[in-house]
Design a protein around this motif. Structure first.
Motif, PDB file in Angstrom:
ATOM      1  N   LYS A  59      35.687  29.867  57.552  1.00 60.61           N
ATOM      2  CA  LYS A  59      35.150  28.925  56.483  1.00 60.61           C
ATOM      3  C   LYS A  59      35.595  29.464  55.327  1.00 60.61           C
ATOM      4  O   LYS A  59      35.591  30.568  54.822  1.00 60.61           O
ATOM      5  N   ALA A  60      36.056  28.480  54.261  1.00 62.94           N
ATOM      6  CA  ALA A  60      36.459  28.708  53.056  1.00 62.94           C
ATOM      7  C   ALA A  60      35.456  28.296  51.931  1.00 62.94           C
ATOM      8  O   ALA A  60      34.471  27.750  52.204  1.00 62.94           O
ATOM      9  N   TYR A  61      35.450  29.474  50.949  1.00 66.25           N
ATOM     10  CA  TYR A  61      34.426  29.209  50.036  1.00 66.25           C
ATOM     11  C   TYR A  61      34.946  28.720  48.454  1.00 66.25           C
ATOM     12  O   TYR A  61      36.167  29.137  48.253  1.00 66.25           O
ATOM     13  N   PRO A  62      34.292  28.162  47.943  1.00 59.13           N
ATOM     14  CA  PRO A  62      35.049  27.383  46.574  1.00 59.13           C
ATOM     15  C   PRO A  62      34.917  28.618  45.449  1.00 59.13           C
ATOM     16  O   PRO A  62      35.870  28.387  44.311  1.00 59.13           O
ATOM     17  N   SER A  63      34.216  29.525  45.659  1.00 61.17           N
ATOM     18  CA  SER A  63      34.290  30.601  44.678  1.00 61.17           C
ATOM     19  C   SER A  63      33.622  31.825  45.400  1.00 61.17           C
ATOM     20  O   SER A  63      32.820  31.790  46.105  1.00 61.17           O
ATOM     21  N   VAL A  64      33.795  33.147  44.819  1.00 65.29           N
ATOM     22  CA  VAL A  64      33.493  34.348  45.289  1.00 65.29           C
ATOM     23  C   VAL A  64      31.900  34.239  45.419  1.00 65.29           C
ATOM     24  O   VAL A  64      31.208  34.887  46.123  1.00 65.29           O
ATOM     25  N   LEU A  65      31.624  33.638  44.225  1.00 62.29           N
ATOM     26  CA  LEU A  65      29.929  33.656  43.999  1.00 62.29           C
ATOM     27  C   LEU A  65      29.280  32.644  45.090  1.00 62.29           C
ATOM     28  O   LEU A  65      27.902  32.878  45.412  1.00 62.29           O
ATOM     29  N   ALA A  66      29.873  31.679  45.916  1.00 62.66           N
ATOM     30  CA  ALA A  66      29.438  31.021  47.029  1.00 62.66           C
ATOM     31  C   ALA A  66      29.156  32.011  48.253  1.00 62.66           C
ATOM     32  O   ALA A  66      28.558  31.406  49.045  1.00 62.66           O
ATOM     33  N   ILE A  67      29.769  33.178  48.263  1.00 65.92           N
ATOM     34  CA  ILE A  67      29.460  33.911  49.493  1.00 65.92           C
ATOM     35  C   ILE A  67      28.076  34.738  49.413  1.00 65.92           C
ATOM     36  O   ILE A  67      27.988  35.477  48.426  1.00 65.92           O
ATOM     37  N   LYS A  68      27.399  34.387  50.609  1.00 70.29           N
ATOM     38  CA  LYS A  68      25.971  35.159  50.471  1.00 70.29           C
ATOM     39  C   LYS A  68      26.059  36.562  50.701  1.00 70.29           C
ATOM     40  O   LYS A  68      25.391  37.427  50.197  1.00 70.29           O
ATOM     41  N   ASP A  69      27.011  37.101  51.323  1.00 72.77           N
ATOM     42  CA  ASP A  69      27.182  38.564  51.785  1.00 72.77           C
ATOM     43  C   ASP A  69      27.786  39.415  50.726  1.00 72.77           C
ATOM     44  O   ASP A  69      28.325  38.868  49.792  1.00 72.77           O
ATOM     45  N   GLU A  70      27.568  40.608  50.697  1.00 68.85           N
ATOM     46  CA  GLU A  70      28.370  41.708  49.721  1.00 68.85           C
ATOM     47  C   GLU A  70      29.762  41.573  49.910  1.00 68.85           C
ATOM     48  O   GLU A  70      30.240  41.506  51.136  1.00 68.85           O
ATOM     49  N   ILE A  71      30.587  42.071  48.868  1.00 67.86           N
ATOM     50  CA  ILE A  71      31.900  41.895  49.010  1.00 67.86           C
ATOM     51  C   ILE A  71      32.294  43.137  48.608  1.00 67.86           C
ATOM     52  O   ILE A  71      32.120  43.521  47.192  1.00 67.86           O
ATOM     53  N   ASP A  72      33.146  43.942  49.360  1.00 62.22           N
ATOM     54  CA  ASP A  72      33.737  45.240  48.836  1.00 62.22           C
ATOM     55  C   ASP A  72      34.883  44.959  48.238  1.00 62.22           C
ATOM     56  O   ASP A  72      35.310  45.656  47.176  1.00 62.22           O
ATOM     57  N   LEU A  73      35.894  44.345  48.725  1.00 65.90           N
ATOM     58  CA  LEU A  73      37.182  44.219  48.092  1.00 65.90           C
ATOM     59  C   LEU A  73      37.702  42.587  47.746  1.00 65.90           C
ATOM     60  O   LEU A  73      37.677  41.673  48.497  1.00 65.90           O
ATOM     61  N   ALA A  74      37.953  42.364  46.483  1.00 64.68           N
ATOM     62  CA  ALA A  74      38.533  41.188  46.237  1.00 64.68           C
ATOM     63  C   ALA A  74      40.138  41.117  46.051  1.00 64.68           C
ATOM     64  O   ALA A  74      40.598  41.862  45.474  1.00 64.68           O
ATOM     65  N   LEU A  75      40.840  40.269  47.002  1.00 60.76           N
ATOM     66  CA  LEU A  75      42.004  40.230  46.796  1.00 60.76           C
ATOM     67  C   LEU A  75      42.484  39.089  46.062  1.00 60.76           C
ATOM     68  O   LEU A  75      42.241  37.997  46.469  1.00 60.76           O
TER      69      LEU A  75
END
Length: 468
Positions: A59-75
């Motif tokens: 599943k693709a997300y329009p923005s990192v803000l649309a991801i509900k889970d925590e994110i460790d690393l942004a590439l």
């Protein structure tokens, strides 16, 4: 917060958002997402692309803000002009670490530098540590992480590789694979706008998967910080410092935006903190391989066993050129050798066991020299002559390494013979035996082990002094 805690989200993430992931195989965002999946990453991967619903089955997300889970690393693999906006969203999302693969920052001039500073200021306020920009990314064969846009993975091993050049970094991976040299972590550091060489030395010095730190550097931004990190490091550091000439220094400005600085100053700094300086990739890996898999030498006395007298003479010259010695053997060692040697050769150092030697003579000679109190390092030469038995010699080397570990004396091999004995040489490399095709390279590896022994002595003296 310790440097290990700060950088763990980058180097040991549990979740990765690929911001700029693409469905087009012609774009870096496609390759970056693909590598993350092919590399076998065991955590969660989130493609971010406002124009896609699904990429590679995810599943693709329009923005990192649309991801509900925590994110460790942004590439981050979007064009440079959009990175500041992406970093603001990462800050709002409370992303813990970022790798900016995108180029077009400080390395291209003042406007790029301005954008770079803006991005890093946003990240610092949000306490996001950043690797890059203008970086190949990060790979770890020991943790199955490929957070980069370039395909290709190293074999797992005990050497961490840090490079300010992304293209050279991937070239060094392929070189290491061909030489059967395993790597623990491969870090392309790029412009070093945030995470720098000193941070990585401090982090890798505490990394359980790493025994040696190998680095390609074009410039150091904070000399005092680098000096302090290197002085405290418990692990050996081998550095290729490029840009040591006028033309080389000019080239670094357009490559990574680095100011190279005086080579004499770098030499002085490296000597102060006992960093081992190499002048090309081959020399760096020669030293790192020996340091990773052999103990440091307690002294400068080198024992040589050879089935070809000329090779022993050449090696003796190189060892003395590098400040090492080829000492006389003890009476007991000479007496022991006299029992196994043919009458036409003498029990001396370098020891010529002559061309008809087989497994037993090769092994027994090496064994005798290792037991000699005058010998701190053993170099075993195999010249592929008419009577040579390379497979038997390889067995003798492996037996000595296994049986004599308790002596804590390094064992190096120098095999001269080209492609006809390549299969045997590769079998030694696969067992992490340092083996070199020339006397000069074997002598340089021995010097690295001697220098490491002196560094360890200095650290022990400092530790004793600190306890007083």
């Amino acid at each position: 917060m310790s440097i290990v805690d700060e950088l763990r989200p980058i180097f040991k993430p549990e979740s990765i958002a690929v911001i700029g992931a693409s469905r087009s195989h012609l774009k870096i965002g496609y390759e970056t997402l693909l590598n993350t999946l092919v590399g076998g990453f065991r955590g969660k991967v989130y493609p971010v692309n406002p124009e896609a619903v699904e990429i590679m089955g995810l599943k693709a997300y329009p923005s990192v803000l649309a991801i509900k889970d925590e994110i460790d690393l942004a590439l981050i693999v979007v064009p440079a002009q959009y990175v500041a906006k992406v970093m603001r969203e990462c800050a709002q999302k409370k992303v813990k670490g970022a790798i900016i693969i995108s180029a077009g920052f400080g390395e291209i001039g003042p406007e790029g530098k301005r954008m770079e500073e803006e991005v890093i200021e946003i990240a610092r306020k949000a306490k996001i540590r950043v690797l890059g920009p203008n970086t190949m990314g990060y790979k770890s064969p020991v943790d199955n992480i490929d957070a980069s846009f370039v395909f290709g993975m190293a074999n797992p091993g005990r050497i961490a590789l840090v490079s300010q050049s992304g293209a050279l970094c991937i070239g060094m991976i392929h070189y290491a694979n061909a030489e059967r040299i395993g790597l623990s972590r491969i870090i392309s550091i790029g412009n070093k706008a945030d995470v720098d060489d000193a941070d990585l030395i401090e982090y890798l010095d505490q990394d359980d998967a790493t025994d040696v730190i190998a680095m390609y550097i074009e410039g150091i931004r904070d000399g005092r910080k680098f000096l302090e990190a290197a002085r405290k490091a418990k692990k050996p550091i081998v550095v290729v410092k490029a840009g040591r000439t006028k033309s080389g220094a000019e080239a670094t400005k357009t490559h990574t935006g680095s100011l190279s600085g005086s080579d004499e100053v770098y030499d002085s700094v490296f000597r102060q903190v006992r960093i081992q300086r190499a002048y090309d990739v081959e020399e760096m890996f020669d030293c790192a391989r020996a340091l990773a898999y052999q103990p440091p030498a307690r002294g400068k006395g080198v024992g040589i066993v050879t089935n070809g007298g000329g090779a022993g003479v050449i090696l003796s010259d190189w060892l003395e050129d590098m400040g090492l010695s080829v000492p006389d053997l003890s009476k007991k060692t000479k007496d022991d050798l006299a029992k196994i040697l043919p009458a036409i050769t003498l029990p001396r150092n370098p020891l010529d066991i002559i061309g008809d030697a087989g497994f037993f003579r090769y092994w027994a000679a090496g064994n005798a020299l290792l037991e000699d109190p005058n010998i701190d390092i053993l170099i075993l030469i195999c010249v592929h002559a008419g009577y040579a038995r390379p497979r038997e010699y390889a067995g003798a080397v492996l037996k000595l390494v296994a049986e004599k570990k308790h002596l804590n004396k390094p064992i190096i091999s120098c095999w001269v013979g080209g492609s006809e004995i390549e299969e045997v040489i590769q079998s030694l490399k696969e067992r992490n035996i340092p083996v070199y095709p020339s006397a000069q390279r074997a002598a340089r590896a021995a010097k690295a082990l001697y220098d490491e022994g002196r560094r360890m002595d200095l650290m022990q003296k400092r530790a004793k002094h600190a306890k007083r």
